[in-house]
Design a protein around this motif. Structure first.
Motif, PDB file in Angstrom:
ATOM      1  N   THR A 170       0.837  -1.190   0.000  1.00 59.98           N
ATOM      2  CA  THR A 170       0.000   0.000   0.000  1.00 59.98           C
ATOM      3  C   THR A 170       0.876   1.246   0.000  1.00 59.98           C
ATOM      4  O   THR A 170       2.070   1.185   0.282  1.00 59.98           O
ATOM      5  CB  THR A 170      -0.945   0.023   1.219  1.00 59.98           C
ATOM      6  OG1 THR A 170      -0.169   0.014   2.423  1.00 59.98           O
ATOM      7  CG2 THR A 170      -1.884  -1.172   1.195  1.00 59.98           C
ATOM      8  N   GLN A 192      -7.852  -7.227  -4.598  1.00 62.30           N
ATOM      9  CA  GLN A 192      -7.363  -5.881  -4.286  1.00 62.30           C
ATOM     10  C   GLN A 192      -6.063  -5.601  -5.022  1.00 62.30           C
ATOM     11  O   GLN A 192      -5.860  -4.506  -5.552  1.00 62.30           O
ATOM     12  CB  GLN A 192      -7.154  -5.737  -2.773  1.00 62.30           C
ATOM     13  CG  GLN A 192      -6.689  -4.339  -2.355  1.00 62.30           C
ATOM     14  CD  GLN A 192      -6.406  -4.229  -0.873  1.00 62.30           C
ATOM     15  OE1 GLN A 192      -6.661  -5.159  -0.100  1.00 62.30           O
ATOM     16  NE2 GLN A 192      -5.869  -3.102  -0.447  1.00 62.30           N
ATOM     17  N   GLN A 196      -5.609  -2.741  -7.914  1.00 58.72           N
ATOM     18  CA  GLN A 196      -4.612  -1.683  -7.741  1.00 58.72           C
ATOM     19  C   GLN A 196      -3.691  -1.606  -8.950  1.00 58.72           C
ATOM     20  O   GLN A 196      -3.391  -0.515  -9.444  1.00 58.72           O
ATOM     21  CB  GLN A 196      -3.804  -1.933  -6.465  1.00 58.72           C
ATOM     22  CG  GLN A 196      -2.664  -0.936  -6.261  1.00 58.72           C
ATOM     23  CD  GLN A 196      -2.125  -0.934  -4.849  1.00 58.72           C
ATOM     24  OE1 GLN A 196      -2.799  -0.516  -3.928  1.00 58.72           O
ATOM     25  NE2 GLN A 196      -0.882  -1.402  -4.668  1.00 58.72           N
ATOM     26  N   VAL A 206      -3.041   5.688  -7.802  1.00 59.47           N
ATOM     27  CA  VAL A 206      -3.177   4.654  -6.794  1.00 59.47           C
ATOM     28  C   VAL A 206      -3.841   5.284  -5.576  1.00 59.47           C
ATOM     29  O   VAL A 206      -3.591   6.459  -5.260  1.00 59.47           O
ATOM     30  CB  VAL A 206      -1.806   4.031  -6.421  1.00 59.47           C
ATOM     31  CG1 VAL A 206      -0.877   5.048  -5.771  1.00 59.47           C
ATOM     32  CG2 VAL A 206      -1.984   2.809  -5.526  1.00 59.47           C
TER      33      VAL A 206
END
Length: 254
Positions: A170, A192, A196, A206
């Protein structure tokens, strides 16, 4: 048509310790970043990983890190720019020997772990690493965190650079990766990760942990080879990108 490279950090086993599933994940990749013995890897592992990459027609890159086997190169060290230069030259040379002996070609360099993250912010380290790569071979491509000091330094000295993004990490609002010690740093859900990656490639953004979209450039997507979901992520991401008519190819040199 959109185009992207899919890379993974490999060759990170050491002695009696096995890390990752290199042989299984290589068919899904277009580039391999091979550890050079400082943070992971050893001569036997380097030799075998280079051979496997050549067999799978995957572009080979050196993956130099800090001299910290116990910490897997992910702990910051107080090093000077000169020390960074020397470490990178040494490690590129070590892997180059195996690549040359196997009849392959080294295509790129991607720093590992703490060295990578420090160079993303510290201009002096970034310039030292870029100079090390350039002095060894100006034809090598330098991989760095998208929009970072490392990419800027590479471009400034005359290297071809690749803005790297991550499928399994992340981001913070400033474009840096969320530190591993913080909650939510790693992405473990396949959907996920895929979502992304597609947004970074197609939309150039992002979603940060602070809830805002930030601009990002995606030349190459990294999947960490030591991650618990690495093989599944690589397979799923490659399949989805192909279905989305996104060309998957190694970063081109001159």
């Amino acid at each position: 048509m959109y185009r992207v490279d899919l890379n993974c950090d490999l060759g990170e086993s050491f002695g009696a310790y096995t890390m990752g599933t290199d042989e299984l994940i290589l068919p899904f990749l277009t580039s391999a970043n091979i550890a050079c013995g400082f943070h992971a890897g050893d001569p036997h592992v380097m030799f075998n990983t280079v051979k496997l990459a050549i067999q799978n027609d995957v572009a080979i890159g050196a993956h130099p890190g800090l001299p910290d086997l116990n910490g897997f190169g992910r702990r910051n060290m107080d090093i000077s720019a000169q020390e960074a230069y020397e470490m990178v030259v040494y490690q590129i040379g070590a892997l180059y020997g195996f690549v040359k002996a196997a009849g392959g070609t080294m295509r790129h360099v991607k720093p590992h772990g703490a060295l990578y993250n420090m160079a993303a912010k510290r201009q002096d380290l970034a310039e030292a690493i870029a100079e090390a790569v350039y002095k060894v071979n100006p034809e090598l491509i330098l991989f760095g965190l998208s929009g970072s000091e490392l990419v800027t330094a590479g471009e400034k000295i005359g290297l071809i650079t690749a803005h790297e993004v991550f499928a399994d990490r992340t981001y913070q609002a400033d474009g840096t990766l969320t530190p591993r010690k913080e909650a939510g740093a790693m992405i473990t859900d396949q959907q996920q990760a895929v979502s992304q990656v597609v947004r970074m490639i197609k939309e150039g953004v992002v979603r940060s942990q602070q809830g805002k979209d930030i601009a990002i450039k995606a030349d190459t997507v990294c999947i960490h080879g030591d991650g618990a979901h690495a093989l599944a992520f690589a397979s799923q991401i490659r399949s989805f990108l192909e279905e989305s008519t996104i060309a998957i190819r190694a970063v081109s040199g001159r």
